[in-house]
Scaffold this active site. Structure first.
Site, mmCIF file in Angstrom:
data_model
loop_
_atom_site.group_PDB
_atom_site.id
_atom_site.type_symbol
_atom_site.label_atom_id
_atom_site.label_comp_id
_atom_site.label_asym_id
_atom_site.label_seq_id
_atom_site.Cartn_x
_atom_site.Cartn_y
_atom_site.Cartn_z
ATOM 1 N N ARG A 45 0.853 -1.185 0.000
ATOM 2 C CA ARG A 45 0.000 0.000 0.000
ATOM 3 C C ARG A 45 0.889 1.235 0.000
ATOM 4 O O ARG A 45 2.114 1.137 0.113
ATOM 5 C CB ARG A 45 -1.032 0.009 1.138
ATOM 6 N N ALA A 47 0.762 5.141 -2.149
ATOM 7 C CA ALA A 47 0.599 5.442 -3.580
ATOM 8 C C ALA A 47 1.809 5.066 -4.463
ATOM 9 O O ALA A 47 1.646 4.350 -5.457
ATOM 10 C CB ALA A 47 0.222 6.915 -3.735
ATOM 11 N N ARG A 88 -7.563 -0.440 -6.872
ATOM 12 C CA ARG A 88 -7.860 0.635 -5.907
ATOM 13 C C ARG A 88 -8.056 1.946 -6.691
ATOM 14 O O ARG A 88 -7.335 2.190 -7.655
ATOM 15 C CB ARG A 88 -6.723 0.793 -4.870
ATOM 16 N N ASP A 236 -1.870 10.815 -2.147
ATOM 17 C CA ASP A 236 -2.324 9.752 -3.055
ATOM 18 C C ASP A 236 -2.726 10.309 -4.406
ATOM 19 O O ASP A 236 -2.683 9.613 -5.413
ATOM 20 C CB ASP A 236 -3.478 8.990 -2.407
ATOM 21 N N ASN A 246 -5.204 12.528 0.585
ATOM 22 C CA ASN A 246 -4.288 11.702 1.366
ATOM 23 C C ASN A 246 -5.122 10.936 2.388
ATOM 24 O O ASN A 246 -6.357 11.104 2.469
ATOM 25 C CB ASN A 246 -3.215 12.579 2.042
ATOM 26 N N LYS A 247 -4.482 10.107 3.147
ATOM 27 C CA LYS A 247 -5.169 9.237 4.108
ATOM 28 C C LYS A 247 -6.176 10.000 4.958
ATOM 29 O O LYS A 247 -5.909 11.127 5.387
ATOM 30 C CB LYS A 247 -4.113 8.557 4.981
HETATM 31 O O1 MRU Z 1 -4.515 3.259 2.000
HETATM 32 P P1 MRU Z 1 -3.040 3.387 1.900
HETATM 33 O O2 MRU Z 1 -2.278 2.906 3.073
HETATM 34 O O3 MRU Z 1 -2.527 2.871 0.571
HETATM 35 O O4 MRU Z 1 -2.907 4.934 1.891
HETATM 36 C C1 MRU Z 1 -1.968 5.590 1.234
HETATM 37 C C2 MRU Z 1 -1.045 6.164 2.157
HETATM 38 O O5 MRU Z 1 -0.213 5.488 2.689
HETATM 39 C C3 MRU Z 1 -1.089 7.550 2.449
HETATM 40 O O6 MRU Z 1 -2.176 8.258 2.258
HETATM 41 C C4 MRU Z 1 0.206 8.182 2.350
HETATM 42 O O7 MRU Z 1 0.272 9.144 3.282
HETATM 43 C C5 MRU Z 1 0.540 8.657 0.977
HETATM 44 S S1 MRU Z 1 1.413 7.495 0.014
HETATM 45 C C6 MRU Z 1 3.104 7.884 0.278
#
Ligand code: MRU
Length: 353
Positions: A45, A47, A88, A236, A246-247
Protein backbone atom coordinates in the site's frame (compact mmCIF):
# COMPACT_ATOMS: atom_id res chain seq x y z
CA UNK A 1 16.45 0.08 4.37
CA UNK A 2 13.38 -2.16 4.32
CA UNK A 3 12.69 -3.95 1.02
CA UNK A 4 9.06 -3.06 0.29
CA UNK A 5 8.85 -4.91 -3.00
CA UNK A 6 11.17 -6.56 -5.44
CA UNK A 7 11.10 -8.23 -8.84
CA UNK A 8 12.53 -11.75 -8.76
CA UNK A 9 12.48 -14.65 -11.24
CA UNK A 10 10.00 -16.44 -8.95
CA UNK A 11 7.59 -13.51 -8.86
CA UNK A 12 7.02 -10.12 -7.23
CA UNK A 13 8.07 -10.27 -3.58
CA UNK A 14 6.34 -7.99 -1.05
CA UNK A 15 6.86 -7.49 2.64
CA UNK A 16 3.35 -8.25 3.95
CA UNK A 17 2.33 -4.90 5.46
CA UNK A 18 -0.81 -6.38 7.01
CA UNK A 19 1.42 -8.43 9.33
CA UNK A 20 3.70 -5.61 10.51
CA UNK A 21 4.90 -4.70 13.08
CA UNK A 22 4.70 -8.04 14.86
CA UNK A 23 5.73 -10.29 11.98
CA UNK A 24 8.18 -9.64 9.14
CA UNK A 25 6.80 -11.93 6.48
CA UNK A 26 7.46 -11.81 2.73
CA UNK A 27 4.99 -13.04 0.14
CA UNK A 28 5.79 -13.94 -3.45
CA UNK A 29 3.10 -13.17 -6.02
CA UNK A 30 3.63 -15.57 -8.90
CA UNK A 31 1.11 -14.11 -11.35
CA UNK A 32 -0.72 -10.87 -12.03
CA UNK A 33 -3.90 -11.95 -10.23
CA UNK A 34 -1.86 -12.44 -7.05
CA UNK A 35 -0.27 -9.00 -7.49
CA UNK A 36 -3.76 -7.50 -7.94
CA UNK A 37 -4.88 -9.21 -4.72
CA UNK A 38 -1.82 -7.93 -2.87
CA UNK A 39 -2.74 -4.36 -3.85
CA UNK A 40 -6.45 -4.84 -3.05
CA UNK A 41 -5.80 -6.36 0.38
CA UNK A 42 -3.06 -3.85 1.22
CA UNK A 43 -0.23 -6.34 1.53
CA UNK A 44 1.37 -3.52 -0.44
CA UNK A 45 0.00 0.00 0.00
CA UNK A 46 1.02 3.64 -0.27
CA UNK A 47 0.60 5.44 -3.58
CA UNK A 48 4.14 5.17 -5.03
CA UNK A 49 4.52 1.54 -3.91
CA UNK A 50 1.16 0.74 -5.50
CA UNK A 51 2.42 2.35 -8.73
CA UNK A 52 5.56 0.20 -8.85
CA UNK A 53 3.58 -2.91 -7.82
CA UNK A 54 1.11 -2.21 -10.63
CA UNK A 55 3.93 -1.95 -13.18
CA UNK A 56 5.39 -5.24 -11.93
CA UNK A 57 1.91 -6.81 -12.02
CA UNK A 58 1.50 -5.76 -15.65
CA UNK A 59 5.00 -7.06 -16.45
CA UNK A 60 4.44 -10.45 -14.84
CA UNK A 61 1.03 -10.71 -16.52
CA UNK A 62 2.59 -9.90 -19.91
CA UNK A 63 5.37 -12.42 -19.30
CA UNK A 64 2.81 -15.20 -18.77
CA UNK A 65 0.66 -14.58 -21.87
CA UNK A 66 0.99 -17.58 -24.18
CA UNK A 67 0.48 -15.84 -27.48
CA UNK A 68 0.56 -16.93 -31.06
CA UNK A 69 0.06 -13.51 -32.60
CA UNK A 70 0.48 -9.89 -31.54
CA UNK A 71 -3.34 -9.48 -31.66
CA UNK A 72 -3.74 -12.30 -29.17
CA UNK A 73 -0.95 -10.88 -27.01
CA UNK A 74 -2.64 -7.47 -27.09
CA UNK A 75 -5.96 -8.95 -25.92
CA UNK A 76 -4.21 -10.67 -23.01
CA UNK A 77 -2.22 -7.55 -22.20
CA UNK A 78 -5.37 -5.37 -22.16
CA UNK A 79 -7.01 -7.78 -19.72
CA UNK A 80 -3.98 -7.72 -17.40
CA UNK A 81 -4.02 -3.90 -17.43
CA UNK A 82 -7.78 -3.82 -16.78
CA UNK A 83 -7.50 -6.10 -13.73
CA UNK A 84 -4.52 -4.24 -12.24
CA UNK A 85 -6.15 -0.84 -12.83
CA UNK A 86 -9.32 -2.03 -11.06
CA UNK A 87 -7.68 -2.74 -7.72
CA UNK A 88 -7.86 0.63 -5.91
CA UNK A 89 -9.32 3.95 -7.11
CA UNK A 90 -7.66 6.91 -5.36
CA UNK A 91 -3.88 6.68 -5.73
CA UNK A 92 -3.26 8.03 -9.22
CA UNK A 93 0.17 6.36 -9.34
CA UNK A 94 -1.64 3.10 -10.09
CA UNK A 95 -3.17 4.49 -13.31
CA UNK A 96 0.00 6.40 -14.15
CA UNK A 97 1.98 3.14 -13.96
CA UNK A 98 -0.47 1.09 -16.02
CA UNK A 99 -0.60 3.84 -18.66
CA UNK A 100 3.18 3.99 -18.80
CA UNK A 101 3.38 0.22 -19.36
CA UNK A 102 0.72 0.50 -22.09
CA UNK A 103 2.70 3.26 -23.80
CA UNK A 104 5.88 1.17 -23.67
CA UNK A 105 3.98 -1.75 -25.18
CA UNK A 106 2.57 0.40 -28.01
CA UNK A 107 5.98 1.85 -28.78
CA UNK A 108 7.49 -1.62 -29.10
CA UNK A 109 4.56 -3.59 -30.53
CA UNK A 110 6.29 -4.20 -33.85
CA UNK A 111 9.09 -6.14 -32.11
CA UNK A 112 9.05 -9.91 -31.52
CA UNK A 113 6.82 -10.80 -28.55
CA UNK A 114 9.61 -12.35 -26.42
CA UNK A 115 11.50 -9.10 -26.77
CA UNK A 116 8.40 -7.04 -25.83
CA UNK A 117 8.10 -9.10 -22.64
CA UNK A 118 11.71 -8.35 -21.70
CA UNK A 119 11.22 -4.63 -22.40
CA UNK A 120 8.13 -4.54 -20.16
CA UNK A 121 9.94 -6.30 -17.31
CA UNK A 122 12.88 -3.89 -17.65
CA UNK A 123 10.50 -0.93 -17.56
CA UNK A 124 8.89 -2.13 -14.32
CA UNK A 125 12.31 -2.69 -12.74
CA UNK A 126 13.37 0.74 -13.91
CA UNK A 127 10.31 2.33 -12.28
CA UNK A 128 11.39 0.72 -9.01
CA UNK A 129 14.84 2.37 -9.18
CA UNK A 130 13.34 5.64 -10.39
CA UNK A 131 10.99 5.83 -7.41
CA UNK A 132 13.85 5.55 -4.91
CA UNK A 133 15.81 8.21 -6.82
CA UNK A 134 12.76 10.49 -6.79
CA UNK A 135 12.40 10.06 -3.03
CA UNK A 136 16.03 10.94 -2.45
CA UNK A 137 15.66 14.05 -4.60
CA UNK A 138 12.52 14.98 -2.66
CA UNK A 139 14.50 14.56 0.52
CA UNK A 140 17.15 17.00 -0.74
CA UNK A 141 14.52 19.59 -1.72
CA UNK A 142 12.43 19.19 1.41
CA UNK A 143 15.00 18.82 4.21
CA UNK A 144 15.73 22.56 4.24
CA UNK A 145 12.08 23.31 4.99
CA UNK A 146 12.05 21.38 8.26
CA UNK A 147 13.16 23.07 11.50
CA UNK A 148 16.75 22.53 12.60
CA UNK A 149 15.37 21.35 15.89
CA UNK A 150 11.81 20.46 16.85
CA UNK A 151 8.81 18.20 16.47
CA UNK A 152 7.45 17.11 13.11
CA UNK A 153 4.03 15.49 12.88
CA UNK A 154 3.20 12.97 10.17
CA UNK A 155 -0.01 11.11 9.37
CA UNK A 156 -0.37 7.61 7.93
CA UNK A 157 2.75 6.05 6.43
CA UNK A 158 4.54 7.88 3.67
CA UNK A 159 7.79 6.06 4.28
CA UNK A 160 9.95 3.39 2.69
CA UNK A 161 6.99 1.04 3.06
CA UNK A 162 4.71 3.31 1.00
CA UNK A 163 7.28 3.54 -1.80
CA UNK A 164 10.00 1.50 -3.46
CA UNK A 165 12.27 2.78 -0.68
CA UNK A 166 13.35 5.79 1.44
CA UNK A 167 9.86 7.35 1.46
CA UNK A 168 8.23 10.62 0.52
CA UNK A 169 7.29 12.49 3.72
CA UNK A 170 9.52 10.19 5.76
CA UNK A 171 12.20 10.54 3.08
CA UNK A 172 12.24 14.28 3.73
CA UNK A 173 12.47 13.60 7.46
CA UNK A 174 15.28 11.08 6.84
CA UNK A 175 17.17 13.60 4.72
CA UNK A 176 16.74 16.29 7.38
CA UNK A 177 18.09 13.95 10.06
CA UNK A 178 20.97 12.89 7.76
CA UNK A 179 21.81 16.59 7.31
CA UNK A 180 22.20 16.93 11.09
CA UNK A 181 18.79 18.30 12.08
CA UNK A 182 17.44 17.35 15.47
CA UNK A 183 13.96 16.15 14.52
CA UNK A 184 11.53 14.40 16.81
CA UNK A 185 8.74 12.74 14.90
CA UNK A 186 5.18 12.54 16.15
CA UNK A 187 3.33 9.76 14.33
CA UNK A 188 -0.47 9.80 14.24
CA UNK A 189 -1.69 6.24 14.69
CA UNK A 190 -4.06 6.74 11.72
CA UNK A 191 -7.35 5.05 12.39
CA UNK A 192 -8.86 2.86 11.12
CA UNK A 193 -6.08 0.88 9.41
CA UNK A 194 -3.33 2.10 11.75
CA UNK A 195 -0.61 2.71 9.17
CA UNK A 196 0.93 5.26 11.57
CA UNK A 197 1.33 2.95 14.54
CA UNK A 198 1.92 -0.29 12.66
CA UNK A 199 4.19 1.03 9.89
CA UNK A 200 5.54 4.56 10.49
CA UNK A 201 6.55 3.95 14.10
CA UNK A 202 8.08 0.60 13.05
CA UNK A 203 10.20 1.90 10.21
CA UNK A 204 11.37 5.08 11.96
CA UNK A 205 12.34 3.14 15.08
CA UNK A 206 14.28 0.71 12.88
CA UNK A 207 16.25 3.74 11.61
CA UNK A 208 16.78 5.11 15.12
CA UNK A 209 14.83 8.31 14.41
CA UNK A 210 13.21 9.55 17.65
CA UNK A 211 9.49 8.81 17.28
CA UNK A 212 6.51 9.32 19.55
CA UNK A 213 3.25 7.61 18.71
CA UNK A 214 0.03 9.51 19.42
CA UNK A 215 -3.59 8.68 18.71
CA UNK A 216 -5.13 10.88 16.03
CA UNK A 217 -7.20 12.93 18.46
CA UNK A 218 -4.06 14.08 20.32
CA UNK A 219 -2.58 16.04 17.40
CA UNK A 220 -4.32 19.34 18.23
CA UNK A 221 -3.24 19.23 21.85
CA UNK A 222 0.38 18.46 20.90
CA UNK A 223 0.31 21.54 18.66
CA UNK A 224 -1.26 23.68 21.38
CA UNK A 225 1.51 22.57 23.76
CA UNK A 226 4.17 23.76 21.28
CA UNK A 227 5.50 20.28 20.55
CA UNK A 228 5.00 20.41 16.78
CA UNK A 229 6.94 22.83 14.54
CA UNK A 230 5.97 21.35 11.15
CA UNK A 231 3.63 18.78 9.61
CA UNK A 232 4.62 16.66 6.64
CA UNK A 233 2.46 14.07 4.90
CA UNK A 234 2.43 12.11 1.65
CA UNK A 235 -0.27 12.15 -1.01
CA UNK A 236 -2.32 9.75 -3.05
CA UNK A 237 -3.42 12.24 -5.67
CA UNK A 238 -2.69 15.94 -6.11
CA UNK A 239 -5.10 17.84 -8.35
CA UNK A 240 -3.87 20.50 -10.79
CA UNK A 241 -4.84 23.27 -8.33
CA UNK A 242 -2.90 21.68 -5.44
CA UNK A 243 -5.86 20.12 -3.60
CA UNK A 244 -4.43 16.92 -2.14
CA UNK A 245 -6.04 13.57 -1.40
CA UNK A 246 -4.29 11.70 1.37
CA UNK A 247 -5.17 9.24 4.11
CA UNK A 248 -8.37 10.00 5.99
CA UNK A 249 -7.62 12.41 8.84
CA UNK A 250 -5.10 14.48 6.89
CA UNK A 251 -7.68 17.22 6.26
CA UNK A 252 -8.31 17.64 10.01
CA UNK A 253 -4.55 17.82 10.67
CA UNK A 254 -4.18 20.56 8.03
CA UNK A 255 -6.81 22.71 9.74
CA UNK A 256 -5.21 22.17 13.13
CA UNK A 257 -1.87 23.21 11.65
CA UNK A 258 -3.42 26.35 10.14
CA UNK A 259 -5.02 27.30 13.48
CA UNK A 260 -1.67 26.94 15.26
CA UNK A 261 0.39 28.69 12.57
CA UNK A 262 2.37 25.53 11.79
CA UNK A 263 3.52 24.89 8.20
CA UNK A 264 1.82 21.91 6.56
CA UNK A 265 3.91 20.23 3.82
CA UNK A 266 3.02 17.55 1.29
CA UNK A 267 5.77 15.36 -0.23
CA UNK A 268 5.04 13.27 -3.30
CA UNK A 269 6.64 12.20 -6.57
CA UNK A 270 5.37 13.92 -9.67
CA UNK A 271 3.58 10.69 -10.62
CA UNK A 272 1.12 11.59 -7.84
CA UNK A 273 0.28 14.92 -9.48
CA UNK A 274 -2.76 14.52 -11.69
CA UNK A 275 -2.83 17.51 -14.03
CA UNK A 276 -5.98 16.11 -15.63
CA UNK A 277 -7.98 16.44 -12.42
CA UNK A 278 -8.70 20.15 -12.01
CA UNK A 279 -9.48 20.17 -8.28
CA UNK A 280 -10.05 17.95 -5.26
CA UNK A 281 -13.79 17.59 -5.80
CA UNK A 282 -13.07 15.36 -8.81
CA UNK A 283 -10.79 12.92 -6.96
CA UNK A 284 -12.48 9.52 -6.45
CA UNK A 285 -12.43 8.55 -2.79
CA UNK A 286 -12.18 4.86 -1.97
CA UNK A 287 -14.73 3.49 0.49
CA UNK A 288 -13.34 0.45 2.30
CA UNK A 289 -14.89 -2.39 4.29
CA UNK A 290 -16.84 -1.39 7.41
CA UNK A 291 -14.98 -4.05 9.40
CA UNK A 292 -11.88 -1.81 9.34
CA UNK A 293 -13.88 0.50 11.66
CA UNK A 294 -15.96 -2.00 13.63
CA UNK A 295 -13.05 -4.35 14.37
CA UNK A 296 -9.59 -3.85 15.80
CA UNK A 297 -7.02 -6.62 15.43
CA UNK A 298 -9.85 -9.02 14.58
CA UNK A 299 -11.86 -8.09 17.69
CA UNK A 300 -15.30 -6.48 17.39
CA UNK A 301 -15.37 -3.01 18.99
CA UNK A 302 -18.76 -1.72 17.77
CA UNK A 303 -22.32 -3.04 18.02
CA UNK A 304 -23.23 -5.72 15.51
CA UNK A 305 -24.81 -4.16 12.38
CA UNK A 306 -23.74 -0.67 13.45
CA UNK A 307 -23.98 1.77 10.50
CA UNK A 308 -20.48 2.73 9.37
CA UNK A 309 -18.79 5.02 6.88
CA UNK A 310 -15.21 4.31 5.94
CA UNK A 311 -13.80 6.72 3.36
CA UNK A 312 -10.11 5.82 3.11
CA UNK A 313 -9.01 9.30 2.02
CA UNK A 314 -9.94 12.95 2.37
CA UNK A 315 -8.97 16.04 0.43
CA UNK A 316 -6.92 18.87 1.92
CA UNK A 317 -7.68 22.13 0.12
CA UNK A 318 -4.60 23.75 -1.39
CA UNK A 319 -5.09 26.84 0.81
CA UNK A 320 -3.91 24.86 3.85
CA UNK A 321 -0.71 23.63 2.18
CA UNK A 322 2.52 25.61 2.65
CA UNK A 323 4.42 23.71 -0.05
CA UNK A 324 4.32 20.58 -2.19
CA UNK A 325 7.72 18.90 -2.31
CA UNK A 326 8.40 16.83 -5.43
CA UNK A 327 11.55 15.37 -6.98
CA UNK A 328 11.41 18.17 -9.56
CA UNK A 329 11.41 20.91 -6.94
CA UNK A 330 9.13 22.63 -4.44
CA UNK A 331 5.78 24.07 -5.51
CA UNK A 332 4.20 26.93 -3.57
CA UNK A 333 0.93 28.86 -3.96
CA UNK A 334 -0.51 29.59 -6.44
CA UNK A 335 -0.21 25.85 -7.07
CA UNK A 336 -2.00 25.94 -10.44
CA UNK A 337 0.96 27.91 -11.75
CA UNK A 338 3.80 26.27 -9.81
CA UNK A 339 2.64 22.72 -10.57
CA UNK A 340 2.24 23.57 -14.27
CA UNK A 341 5.84 24.83 -14.29
CA UNK A 342 7.12 21.65 -12.62
CA UNK A 343 5.08 19.51 -15.04
CA UNK A 344 7.12 21.02 -17.85
CA UNK A 345 10.42 20.06 -16.15
CA UNK A 346 12.14 16.84 -17.24
CA UNK A 347 11.69 13.77 -15.01
CA UNK A 348 14.56 12.93 -12.66
CA UNK A 349 17.14 11.06 -14.71
CA UNK A 350 18.13 7.59 -13.56
CA UNK A 351 21.39 6.20 -14.88
CA UNK A 352 20.81 2.43 -14.88
CA UNK A 353 18.34 1.19 -17.48
O1 MRU B 1 -4.51 3.26 2.00
P1 MRU B 1 -3.04 3.39 1.90
O2 MRU B 1 -2.28 2.91 3.07
O3 MRU B 1 -2.53 2.87 0.57
O4 MRU B 1 -2.91 4.93 1.89
C1 MRU B 1 -1.97 5.59 1.23
C2 MRU B 1 -1.04 6.16 2.16
O5 MRU B 1 -0.21 5.49 2.69
C3 MRU B 1 -1.09 7.55 2.45
O6 MRU B 1 -2.18 8.26 2.26
C4 MRU B 1 0.21 8.18 2.35
O7 MRU B 1 0.27 9.14 3.28
C5 MRU B 1 0.54 8.66 0.98
S1 MRU B 1 1.41 7.50 0.01
C6 MRU B 1 3.10 7.88 0.28
Amino acid sequence: MVNTLEWTDEGVVFIDQTKLPTEEVFVTCKNYEEVADAIRTMIVRGAPAIGVAAAMGVAIGARDISESSIEEFRRGFDEVCRVIAGTRPTAVNLFWAVKRMQTVFEKNSSKPIPQIKIILIDEAKHMHVEDIEANRAMGRHGAVLLPSTGGVLTHCNAGALATAGYGTALGVIRAAVESGKDIKVFADETRPFLQGSRLTAWELMKDGIPTTLISDNMAGWMMAKGKIQAVIVGADRIAANGDTANKIGTYSVSILAKEHGIPFYVAAPFSTVDMETPDGSKIPIEERASTEVTHLGGKQIAPTDCKVENPAFDVTPAKYIAAIITERGVAKAPFGESLRKLAAEPAVAVASK
